[in-house]
Enzyme design. Structure first.
Site, PDB file in Angstrom:
ATOM      1  N   ALA A  92       0.836  -1.196   0.000  1.00  0.00           N
ATOM      2  CA  ALA A  92       0.000   0.000   0.000  1.00  0.00           C
ATOM      3  C   ALA A  92       0.869   1.243   0.000  1.00  0.00           C
ATOM      4  O   ALA A  92       1.973   1.249   0.547  1.00  0.00           O
ATOM      5  CB  ALA A  92      -0.889   0.014   1.236  1.00  0.00           C
TER       6      ALA A  92
ATOM      7  N   THR B  94       6.501   3.771   6.228  1.00  0.00           N
ATOM      8  CA  THR B  94       6.158   5.183   6.051  1.00  0.00           C
ATOM      9  C   THR B  94       6.777   5.941   7.221  1.00  0.00           C
ATOM     10  O   THR B  94       7.375   5.347   8.112  1.00  0.00           O
ATOM     11  CB  THR B  94       4.639   5.413   6.122  1.00  0.00           C
ATOM     12  OG1 THR B  94       4.208   5.193   7.476  1.00  0.00           O
ATOM     13  CG2 THR B  94       3.896   4.462   5.216  1.00  0.00           C
TER      14      THR B  94
ATOM     15  N   LYS C  73       9.508   5.982  13.301  1.00  0.00           N
ATOM     16  CA  LYS C  73       9.767   6.319  14.707  1.00  0.00           C
ATOM     17  C   LYS C  73       8.547   6.892  15.422  1.00  0.00           C
ATOM     18  O   LYS C  73       8.579   7.141  16.620  1.00  0.00           O
ATOM     19  CB  LYS C  73      10.907   7.341  14.786  1.00  0.00           C
ATOM     20  CG  LYS C  73      12.213   6.839  14.224  1.00  0.00           C
ATOM     21  CD  LYS C  73      13.229   7.953  14.202  1.00  0.00           C
ATOM     22  CE  LYS C  73      14.087   8.111  12.995  1.00  0.00           C
ATOM     23  NZ  LYS C  73      13.863   7.519  11.745  1.00  0.00           N
TER      24      LYS C  73
ATOM     25  N   ALA D 134      19.226   2.233  12.034  1.00  0.00           N
ATOM     26  CA  ALA D 134      18.959   1.576  10.745  1.00  0.00           C
ATOM     27  C   ALA D 134      19.302   0.088  10.874  1.00  0.00           C
ATOM     28  O   ALA D 134      18.702  -0.606  11.691  1.00  0.00           O
ATOM     29  CB  ALA D 134      19.715   2.255   9.624  1.00  0.00           C
TER      30      ALA D 134
ATOM     31  N   LEU E 296      21.918  -1.243  12.230  1.00  0.00           N
ATOM     32  CA  LEU E 296      22.774  -1.606  13.376  1.00  0.00           C
ATOM     33  C   LEU E 296      21.935  -2.195  14.518  1.00  0.00           C
ATOM     34  O   LEU E 296      20.839  -1.711  14.800  1.00  0.00           O
ATOM     35  CB  LEU E 296      23.513  -0.363  13.906  1.00  0.00           C
ATOM     36  CG  LEU E 296      24.470   0.317  12.939  1.00  0.00           C
ATOM     37  CD1 LEU E 296      25.077   1.553  13.607  1.00  0.00           C
ATOM     38  CD2 LEU E 296      25.573  -0.655  12.517  1.00  0.00           C
TER      39      LEU E 296
ATOM     40  N   GLU F 268      16.030  11.678   5.437  1.00  0.00           N
ATOM     41  CA  GLU F 268      14.602  11.381   5.473  1.00  0.00           C
ATOM     42  C   GLU F 268      14.018  11.977   4.195  1.00  0.00           C
ATOM     43  O   GLU F 268      14.651  12.829   3.559  1.00  0.00           O
ATOM     44  CB  GLU F 268      13.957  12.055   6.700  1.00  0.00           C
ATOM     45  CG  GLU F 268      14.388  11.492   8.038  1.00  0.00           C
ATOM     46  CD  GLU F 268      13.864  10.089   8.262  1.00  0.00           C
ATOM     47  OE1 GLU F 268      12.650   9.874   8.180  1.00  0.00           O
ATOM     48  OE2 GLU F 268      14.697   9.179   8.504  1.00  0.00           O
TER      49      GLU F 268
ATOM     50  N   ASP G 281      14.796  14.274  13.983  1.00  0.00           N
ATOM     51  CA  ASP G 281      15.000  12.846  13.766  1.00  0.00           C
ATOM     52  C   ASP G 281      15.938  12.262  14.842  1.00  0.00           C
ATOM     53  O   ASP G 281      15.667  11.216  15.411  1.00  0.00           O
ATOM     54  CB  ASP G 281      15.594  12.660  12.353  1.00  0.00           C
ATOM     55  CG  ASP G 281      15.723  11.212  11.992  1.00  0.00           C
ATOM     56  OD1 ASP G 281      14.681  10.520  11.995  1.00  0.00           O
ATOM     57  OD2 ASP G 281      16.852  10.758  11.738  1.00  0.00           O
TER      58      ASP G 281
ATOM     59  N   LYS H 259      15.219   9.494  17.896  1.00  0.00           N
ATOM     60  CA  LYS H 259      16.047   8.310  18.156  1.00  0.00           C
ATOM     61  C   LYS H 259      16.512   8.289  19.616  1.00  0.00           C
ATOM     62  O   LYS H 259      16.512   7.252  20.275  1.00  0.00           O
ATOM     63  CB  LYS H 259      17.259   8.296  17.231  1.00  0.00           C
ATOM     64  CG  LYS H 259      16.877   8.009  15.786  1.00  0.00           C
ATOM     65  CD  LYS H 259      18.071   8.106  14.870  1.00  0.00           C
ATOM     66  CE  LYS H 259      17.684   7.748  13.454  1.00  0.00           C
ATOM     67  NZ  LYS H 259      18.736   7.983  12.487  1.00  0.00           N
TER      68      LYS H 259
ATOM     69  N   GLY I 278      20.738   4.712   4.845  1.00  0.00           N
ATOM     70  CA  GLY I 278      20.815   4.120   3.505  1.00  0.00           C
ATOM     71  C   GLY I 278      19.737   3.059   3.382  1.00  0.00           C
ATOM     72  O   GLY I 278      19.447   2.333   4.335  1.00  0.00           O
TER      73      GLY I 278
END
Ligand code: ADP
Ligand code: ASP
Ligand code: MG
Length: 819
Positions: free
Chosen positions: A504, A556, A580, A612, A614, A668, A679, A683, A798
């Site tokens: 979707a 998303t 997030k 990501a 890690l 992003e 961002d 985190k 990435g």
């Protein structure tokens, strides 16, 4: 002599009748054959529907014409394909039969009812047509044959539409039948005659039973049931992928399996063959070379414990309970007498050991009658409140696990019920036969297919399934789909079936019940789809296709989607996401998510939200499980800002560096999320909450790369066009740091419960000095890791690494494989 029974599935068209002829001839030459035939495929259903429609005054003309076409179609095709086939007499027979049928139907329409004794006659038409067709086929190939009419031979009693055969009385009627093996005997299945000489039927799907009766009556050496599958499988092969063919079953096992719904054999079949010790083979008309499944006194040496799983639909459960039950002698027998007097068969019984209640299941078609009868019989007890109002639950199914060897194995019930809990199925009632040959559970009907599938998977198959639904087809989503497409075959070799059933974006939803072909234009199909995403649509799809391990993958950055996770989990989905938003919403929502994970037994996995690819979250959790505590944290948490600040060291301007990072997919979708520090703040909050701190996003002190004086509004393109205005300001800061032998780094830290995100100038002794080019570095200071911190370092942005991290989380949703 052997009895060979061919079901409707073996008699679907002229070509199949000719196959049946070949099988018959081969058998007859070897050992003499007596053939029992069903109606051509679909004909009994059509006849039954015609009766219903006529009796309810509906127009049945179209259906009648279709039946006419099917029967004459078979004749025409045989005429064309079989030399010497004489169709004239047969055509007349069929025509007369249909005329007679029409008269009966007109009568039903006038009377507005269909008396069962006439319906029995009508339902048997298909079998009579079938044997007459087959007899002409044998005539055409010069094979002597004779038709045995069950009226006059198969004596039965009971209901018109569900009679039981008196085998010894029937056997006596077979003395005049020539079973020397010279001619092929042909008998219509499903039909019998009662004491009054009226034609009756043996119950739907009853031709198997006819074959067993005939085998007993002529002392056949074997009874072969020819159908459209290779034999008896451990679950319906048309419903359960990977169902395994069984080589042998004992009579009792076959009985239990068929009684509890394995339609391949009618349960009444076992009685006559077991009593006369006649071996029974289930074979495939479409694959005569397959050896089939042998049902006899011999147990399988290959499958020694659980043999199969089956289910019965359309069940209704009654619960008779009340304070007066205890000590009321003969209550159970009174309840069951009411049922047996009304000829209502009971499929399963359980009684609480307190004697306070009796529960039993019957077919839903009898439920209304049963309720009226019970309420009449117990009117006195009900009015005196000795009994509670009789409880009736509709829309149930019985799922049963069967196997002779089950009594010797431990832990089977535990495995059965934990499988059901994995399928999120609630057990309404449970029964285990004292023979320990079967365990049954009553569950909601709409969960039955899924339950069978998952129990089968846990008991018999090493195949695990992951049923993925992806939301968001941006860089990470697309990369994930690419990785899945490349890995699907390799995973299947390792018994993991990973299918993406839904994709979707914000506007459309693509669903495919066979799994979306990821190598072939899914993006176009998505654009053309007229569906949109909703929890309800996904839930209905999972349900309709009995998917056992659905996983929602949210790629998303949408808050709206994140808000739906609890609902998705409530509906059976695991949730995997790099988004997030859910973990950085209010503490209340954060807690709701954790509670939902507990109550639904689903997984919520978000490893990729911080580093990501890690392994940050998992490692933190492992430390904290073991009692460690976070004392301090410092790190570069943004792959994009690590890249940008690295490029600034090399002399690029802020706008140049941001542009390159964006083009490489390091930022992003909106680079402002990175540059604003939001961002990184998210985190940091996720890590802080993981470490047990109760904080909100607002509690985090953020120094944005974009100064307050800078107008960062507008579209992404407008913003990118304006960004060079900041270049000189940033260049000055870089230069100032450089004078001191330092570089700028964008750092997130947690210290004494406070979270700060800021730009720091660090010298070449500082551990974050060399961290750039998209790398992340996290230094975790804890009680166990001190004075040297636990360090995690590597590419933290990435599409490829993030998608791989998502992939790893998706694999973690695989159900617990039981031994
Ligand atoms: P026929 O027309 O030959 O009597 P049926 O349709 O009555 O055939 O029975 C064959 C079907 O039984 C198969 O196509 C299969 O879908 C179903 N079936 C249900 N359970 C089992 C099982 N355990 N093993 C094999 N077949 C099963
Ligand atoms: N023709 C009957 C039915 O469809 C009997 C059978 O095929 O076994 O129920
Ligand atoms: Mg059948």
């Amino acid at each position: 002599m052997k009895v060979l029974k061919f079901g409707g599935s073996s008699l679907a068209d002229a070509e199949r009748y000719l196959r049946v002829k070949d099988i018959t001839m081969a058998c007859h030459t070897e050992s003499g054959a007596a053939i029992v035939l069903s109606a051509p495929k679909g004909v009994t259903n059509a006849l039954s529907l015609l009766c219903d429609e006529a009796a309810s005054g509906k127009d049945y003309g179209e259906l009648f014409a279709k039946l006419n076409m099917v029967l004459f179609g078979i004749l025409d095709d045989l005429q064309t394909n079989l030399p010497n086939f004489k169709s004239a007499n047969l055509a007349e027979f069929i025509q007369n039969t249909l005329n007679e049928l029409n008269q009966h139907l007109e009568g039903f329409a006038l009377l507005r009812c269909a008396p069962e004794q006439v319906v029995a006659k009508i339902l048997s038409i298909g079998e009579y047509v079938s044997v007459n067709i087959f007899s002409e086929i044998l005539n055409a190939v010069g094979q002597e044959n004779s038709i045995i009419d069950p009226v006059g031979h198969i004596i039965a009693e009971g209901e018109y539409l569900d009679s039981i055969c008196d085998v010894s009385a029937s056997k006596a009627r077979f003395e005049d039948v020539d079973s020397s093996g010279k001619q092929v005997l042909i008998m219509p299945g499903f039909v019998a005659v009662n004491e009054a000489g009226e034609k009756v039927t043996l119950g739907r799907n009853g031709s198997d039973y006819s074959a067993a009766i005939l085998a007993a009556c002529i002392d056949a050496e074997c009874c072969e049931i020819w159908t459209d599958v290779d034999g008896v499988y451990n679950a319906d092969p048309n419903q359960v992928e990977g169902a395994v063919l069984l080589d042998k079953l004992t009579y009792q096992e076959a009985m239990e399996l068929s009684y509890f719904g394995a339609k391949v054999l009618h349960p009444k079949t076992i009685g006559p063959i077991a009593q006369h010790h006649i071996p029974c083979l289930i074979r495939n008309t479409l694959n005569p070379a397959a050896p089939g499944t042998l049902i006899s006194n011999e147990a399988s040496t290959k499958w020694t414990s659980v043999k199969g799983i089956s289910h019965l639909d359309d069940m209704t459960m009654f619960n008779v309970a009340g304070p007066g039950m205890k000590g009321m002698v003969g209550m159970a027998s009174r309840v069951f007498e009411v049922m047996s007097n009304a000829n209502i068969s009971i499929s399963l019984i359980t009684q609480s050991s307190s004697e306070y209640s009796i529960s039993f299941c019957i077919h839903s078609k009898d439920a209304g009658r049963a309720q009226d009868l019970l309420e009449d019989s117990f009117a006195l007890e009900l009015s005196n409140h000795l009994l509670d109002p009789i409880e009736v639950r509709h829309d149930l199914a019985i799922v049963t696990l069967v196997g002779d060897g089950m009594r010797h194995s431990k832990g089977l019930a535990a495995k059965f019920f934990s499988s059901l809990s994995q399928a999120r199925v609630n057990n309404v009632a449970i029964a285990q036969g004292s023979s320990e040959r079967s365990i049954s559970t009553v569950i909601e009907a709409n969960k039955a297919k899924k339950a069978v599938k998952i129990v089968h998977q846990n008991f018999f198959s090493s195949l695990h399934s992951i049923d993925a639904f992806l939301v968001g087809c941006g860089t990470v989503g697309k990369e994930f789909l690419g990785q899945v497409a490349r890995q699907q075959a390799a995973l299947l070799e390792r018994n993991i079936k990973l299918n993406v059933y839904g994709i979707a974006n914000s506007k459309k939803l693509l669903l495919d019940q066979n799994g979306i072909d990821l190598n072939n234009g899914w993006d176009q199909a998505l654009q053309q789809s007229d569906k949109t995403l909703s929890v309800e649509t996904l839930k209905d799809f999972v349900h309709a296709n009995s998917l056992v391990n659905p996983v929602l993958i949210d790629c998303t950055s949408s808050t709206v989607i994140a808000e739906q996770y609890p609902d998705m989990m409530e509906n059976g989905f695991h949730v995997v996401t790099p988004n997030k938003k859910a973990n950085t919403a209010s503490t209340e929502f954060y807690q709701l998510l954790r509670d939902t994970v507990q109550t639904t037994n689903r997984q919520f996995l978000y490893e990729t939200t911080v580093g990501a690819g890690l392994p940050v979250i998992e490692n933190l959790q492992k430390l904290f499980y073991a009692g460690d505590e976070l004392t301090k944290f410092e790190g570069i948490l943004s792959g994009s800002l690590s890249f940008v600040f690295g490029k600034l060291d090399e002399g690029l301007s802020l706008s140049e560096a941001t542009n390159i990072a964006k083009q490489n997919g390091f930022t992003e979708p909106d680079p402002r999320d990175d540059l604003s520090g939001m961002d990184v703040a998210r985190k940091l909050l996720i890590m802080a909450r993981e470490a047990g701190l109760t904080l909100e996003l607002d509690d985090i002190q953020i120094e944005s790369v974009l100064p307050g004086s800078f107008d960062a509004s507008g579209s992404i393109d407008e913003f990118m066009a304006k960004l060079p205005e900041l270049d000189s300001l940033v260049a000055q800061r870089i230069e100032a740091a450089k004078q001191e032998g330092k570089v700028l780094r964008y750092v997130g830290s947690i210290n004494q419960g406070k979270c700060v995100v800021n730009i720091q100038a660090v010298n070449d002794k500082h551990p974050l000095y060399p961290v750039k080019d998209g790398e992340n570095a996290l230094a975790i200071h804890s009680h166990y890791y001190q004075p040297i911190p636990y360090v995690i370092r590597g590419y933290g942005a990435g599409a490829a690494v993030t998608a791989a991290g998502v992939f790893a989380d998706v694999m973690r949703t695989m159900p617990w494989k039981q031994s």
